[in-house]
Design an enzyme around this catalytic site. Structure first.
Site, short mmCIF file in Angstrom:
data_model
loop_
_atom_site.label_atom_id
_atom_site.label_comp_id
_atom_site.label_asym_id
_atom_site.label_seq_id
_atom_site.Cartn_x
_atom_site.Cartn_y
_atom_site.Cartn_z
N ARG A 183 0.83 -1.21 0.00
CA ARG A 183 0.00 0.00 0.00
C ARG A 183 0.86 1.26 0.00
O ARG A 183 2.02 1.24 0.38
CB ARG A 183 -0.94 0.01 1.21
CG ARG A 183 -2.12 -0.94 1.04
CD ARG A 183 -3.05 -0.93 2.25
NE ARG A 183 -2.43 -1.55 3.41
CZ ARG A 183 -1.89 -0.88 4.41
NH1 ARG A 183 -1.91 0.45 4.44
NH2 ARG A 183 -1.34 -1.53 5.42
N LYS A 328 -8.34 -2.20 1.70
CA LYS A 328 -8.13 -1.34 2.85
C LYS A 328 -8.84 0.00 2.68
O LYS A 328 -9.20 0.65 3.66
CB LYS A 328 -6.64 -1.15 3.13
CG LYS A 328 -6.02 -2.35 3.87
CD LYS A 328 -6.74 -2.61 5.18
CE LYS A 328 -5.96 -3.37 6.24
NZ LYS A 328 -5.63 -4.76 5.98
N HIS A 347 -9.27 -3.60 13.23
CA HIS A 347 -8.26 -4.26 12.40
C HIS A 347 -7.79 -5.49 13.16
O HIS A 347 -6.78 -5.49 13.85
CB HIS A 347 -7.07 -3.31 12.12
CG HIS A 347 -6.08 -3.85 11.15
ND1 HIS A 347 -4.76 -3.51 11.15
CD2 HIS A 347 -6.23 -4.71 10.10
CE1 HIS A 347 -4.13 -4.14 10.16
NE2 HIS A 347 -5.00 -4.87 9.52
N SER A 365 0.47 -5.08 10.44
CA SER A 365 0.79 -5.98 9.34
C SER A 365 1.95 -6.91 9.70
O SER A 365 2.98 -6.46 10.20
CB SER A 365 1.15 -5.13 8.12
OG SER A 365 1.21 -5.94 7.00
N LYS A 369 -2.12 -11.92 12.65
CA LYS A 369 -3.59 -11.97 12.69
C LYS A 369 -4.11 -13.14 11.85
O LYS A 369 -4.91 -13.95 12.33
CB LYS A 369 -4.22 -10.66 12.17
CG LYS A 369 -3.95 -9.45 13.03
CD LYS A 369 -4.66 -8.22 12.52
CE LYS A 369 -4.20 -7.80 11.14
NZ LYS A 369 -2.77 -7.44 11.07
N THR A 370 -3.64 -13.22 10.61
CA THR A 370 -4.14 -14.27 9.72
C THR A 370 -3.63 -15.63 10.18
O THR A 370 -4.39 -16.59 10.30
CB THR A 370 -3.70 -13.98 8.27
OG1 THR A 370 -4.23 -12.73 7.87
CG2 THR A 370 -4.20 -15.06 7.32
N ASP A 384 -9.00 -10.34 9.25
CA ASP A 384 -8.41 -8.99 9.19
C ASP A 384 -9.32 -7.82 9.57
O ASP A 384 -8.84 -6.84 10.10
CB ASP A 384 -7.87 -8.76 7.77
CG ASP A 384 -6.85 -7.63 7.68
OD1 ASP A 384 -5.85 -7.68 8.40
OD2 ASP A 384 -7.07 -6.70 6.89
N ARG A 449 1.43 -12.43 -1.39
CA ARG A 449 0.12 -12.60 -0.75
C ARG A 449 -0.77 -13.57 -1.48
O ARG A 449 -0.70 -13.71 -2.71
CB ARG A 449 -0.62 -11.25 -0.72
CG ARG A 449 0.01 -10.20 0.15
CD ARG A 449 -0.59 -10.22 1.54
NE ARG A 449 0.04 -9.24 2.40
CZ ARG A 449 -0.39 -8.97 3.62
NH1 ARG A 449 -1.44 -9.61 4.12
NH2 ARG A 449 0.22 -8.08 4.37
#
Ligand SMILES: Nc1ncnc2c1ncn2[C@@H]1O[C@H](COP(=O)(O)OP(=O)(O)OP(=O)(O)O)[C@@H](O)[C@H]1O
Ligand SMILES: O=C([O-])CC(=O)C(=O)O
Ligand SMILES: [Ca+2]
Ligand SMILES: [Mn+2]
Length: 665
Positions: A183, A328, A347, A365, A369-370, A384, A449
């Site tokens: 991003r 996002k 988030h 990031s 989390k994932t 997410d 990703r």
């Protein structure tokens, strides 16, 4: 919605695995008739010509074709013809030039299929053009649109027309996102008008860099003109938020099949019935990412711009093809819309145990989390983006977006297995012949990703909603190696660390040892929040108190020294820690308080060597440990200074407690 604690794995997903495999057709030897040998071992094909044969291959299907005679409350009175016309008008309106006050001539279908003559054409205005005056080319041509194509159709589009698209060994679509592989937060712009002026968080520390309405319109026109200059555009109509009362309808107009498939996977996919009654979208994205913005335009500081106009409910993307901007960008929109309805946007990842115990996983990031919400022993609600309302939690998205650098089948089997047909695999490197992906290869980027629909995870909880969270886990990847692998937090500490939003990644992994870089990102997502961080923090505190949730800080980063001398905490250990939080056993452990940060650390966690629970034990050089600890504490203190003047919630007492919950040294 939520409340029925006992979720079950109702999201089992499998491709038709050939249950009715009959084997090859039997070869029959017929008796000779008239002495002529007939090759009639199979019934003859039911076509007279090649064209007819091809027309037999495909049958009309549901997703983009309205169904006749819908029954029930929404029984439609309008004809198919009328509905098609409305759809064309809606898409033409989306793509309209606002300076020329006219929509393009849009036609549904692939321009490459010449035989499909346009039946329905929508004009915003009829053009009676005289050859002498200037009429832009785009008003002379059709803009073909490909509406909610299926993954298979999008694969074909990508492979035919987008260089860098390949099918990997496991069936995923490998693609390149171009010059940008992450991003561009510095290129985000938000329209500042009378409403957003007061509502949003502006100024130092805020992710909302202002632009005016006029500049937005300049960029919007640029994007729309670019899109209309193409042979075809992709249109996705989908939903955000599994909470049926707070569902948002989104339309994504994009130029690449990659972008369309990415959003197909990441947003909630409508059923044919929902699509039929879709109507006008609540929010529209114009993704003209291949085309740059004009740097002479006011407010533009690079050729990339991601522009959000809340009043118009539109977002424009220029100069970046990184698909995460769309995901996002919509998340930012939710961070505005949901708090207005007293719903907290987060988030975070989220999963649920067999007994209905829900855990949230916050973190910046790359903190896990994932990885940690995808847990074979629990139901995945989402990886997410979530909402926490009066009813419980709901996932905003319909898919997951996993980092895949160094992905291994052994450590992350569910993510590994989700990388199959339908999954978008960004910027990975693969063997040119076998198409086997090398997940350790960072040649294109470290931020490789995979984007897949959530039902590709076998124990996904569909619909993706759950009851109120029991545990709130804050993840930090501490490359300094001084935060304990796990600590139990008081409410004030939870709020302190939530507002701080700390992680420390390693600056450059290529050559030699580099200093870890501390990042503080309020609410573990400063890049996406729209209101002042204390608004979200107050809501979180209120909800955690009301529902009795426990806060935890888990370091998924370094142990035994900083980056360079220590090592990242082994994922199996982190999983054991998380298991102990879920089961409740960690609540009952014995605790001791650490110096400086004042964190409560357990003396034992099942399956984890006790000596690593206290970071100091793992450092050979105790002085270096103390110096590093103080250095990090100083960074926390500096960062928190901006928040010391703010009140959190109605209770002045909580604000004081939060300020006191930081490091003391
Ligand atoms: N102890 C650990 N705990 C968690 N993750 C670890 C650990 N050790 C290594 N990892 C790796 O760290 C990465 C965590 O990435 P993950 O995709 O979960 O991040 P994320 O928090 O979801 O970020 P984003 O918001 O960017 O999607 C994975 O590649 C995972 O394999
Ligand atoms: O948005 C992205 O590109 C990836 C992501 O989830 C994050 O950075 O939080
Ligand atoms: Ca993630
Ligand atoms: Mn994220």
């Amino acid at each position: 919605m939520a409340g029925n604690g006992s979720g079950h794995a109702n999201g089992e997903f499998s491709f038709g695995n050939g249950t009715a495999r009959n084997g090859l057709a039997k070869i029959q030897t017929h008796k000779k008739q008239n002495g002529i040998c007939h090759d009639d071992s199979a019934p003859p094909v039911k076509a007279q010509t090649i064209d007819e044969l091809h027309s037999l291959q495909k049958k009309k299907s549901a997703p983009t074709t309205p169904i006749k005679g819908t029954q029930g409350a929404f029984a439609s009175t309008i004809s198919d013809e009328e509905r098609q016309k409305q759809q064309l008008q809606s898409i033409s309106a989306s793509l309209a030039s606002l300076t020329r006050e006219t929509g393009p001539k849009v036609v549904k279908g692939d321009p490459a299929r010449k035989s499909e003559t346009p039946k329905h054409v929508a004009h915003a205005h009829e053009h009676h053009f005289t050859p002498t005056i200037s009429v832009s080319d785009s008003s002379l041509k059709f803009t073909h649109f490909l509406y909610n194509l299926s993954p298979a159709e999008l694969y074909e589009q990508a492979i035919k027309y987008e260089k860098g698209s390949f099918i990997t060994e496991t069936g995923a679509l490998a693609t390149l996102s171009g010059a940008k592989t992450g991003r561009s937060p510095r290129d985000k712009r938000v329209v500042r008008d009378e409403t957003t002026e007061d509502d949003l968080w502006w100024g130092k520390g805020s992710p909302n860099i202002e632009m005016d309405e006029h500049t937005f319109m300049v960029n919007r026109e640029r994007a729309v003109d670019y899109l209309n200059s193409l042979d075809k555009v992709f249109v996705n109509d989908q939903f955000l938020n599994w909470d049926p009362e707070n569902k948002i309808k989104v339309r994504i107009v994009s130029a690449r099949a990659y972008h369309s498939l990415f959003m197909h996977n990441m947003c909630i996919r409508p059923t044919p019935e929902e699509l039929e009654n879709f109507g006008t979208p609540d929010f529209t994205i114009y993704n003209a990412g291949q085309f740059p913005c004009n740097r002479y335009t006011h407010y533009m500081t690079s050729s990339t711009s991601i522009d959000l106009n809340l009043a118009r409910r539109e977002m424009v993307i220029l100069g970046t093809q990184y698909a995460g901007e769309m995901k996002k960008g919509l998340f930012s929109v939710m961070h505005y819309l949901m708090p207005k309805r007293q719903i907290l946007s987060l988030h975070s990842g989220c999963n649920m145990g067999k007994d209905g115990d829900v855990a949230l996983f916050f973190g910046l990031s790359g903190t896990g989390k994932t990885t940690l919400s995808t847990d074979h022993n629990r139901f995945l609600i989402g990886d997410d983006e979530h909402c926490w309302s009066e009813n419980g939690v709901s996932n905003i998205e319909g898919g997951c977006y996993a980092k895949c650098i160094d992905l291994s089948r052994e450590k992350e089997p569910d993510i590994w297995n989700a990388i199959k047909f339908g999954t978008v695999l960004e910027n990975v490197v693969f063997d040119e012949h076998t198409r086997e992906v090398d997940y350790s290869d960072k040649s294109v980027t470290e931020n490789t990703r995979a984007a897949y629909p959530i039902e590709y995870i076998p124990n996904a909880k569909i619909p993706c909603v759950g009851p109120h969270p029991k545990n709130v886990i804050l993840l930090a990847c501490d490359a300094f190696g001084v935060l304990p692998p796990v600590s139990k937090l008081s409410l004030a500490q939870t709020m302190y660390h939530f507002i701080s939003g700390y992680t420390a990644l390693v600056a450059g992994t290529e050559e030699g040892v580099k200093e870890p870089q501390a990042t503080f990102s309020a609410c573990f997502g400063a890049a996406f929040i729209m209101l002042h961080p204390t608004k979200y923090a107050a809501m979180l505190a209120e909800k955690m108190m009301k529902h009795g949730a426990t806060g935890w800080l888990v370091n998924t980063g370094w142990s035994g020294g900083s980056y360079g001398s220590g090592n990242r905490i082994k994922l199996p250990y982190t999983r054991k820690i998380i298991d102990a939080i879920h089961s409740g056993s960690l609540l009952d452990a014995n605790y001791k308080k650490t110096k400086v940060f004042g964190l409560e650390i357990p003396t034992e966690v099942e399956g984890v060597p006790s000596e690593i629970l206290e970071p100091m034990n793992t450092w050979a050089d105790k002085n270096a440990y103390n110096a590093t600890l103080l250095k990090l504490a100083g960074l926390f203190k500096n960062n928190f200074e901006t928040f010391t003047n703010y009140k959190i919630g109605k209770d002045g007492k909580l604000t004081e407690e939060i300020l006191a919950a930081g490091p003391i040294f």
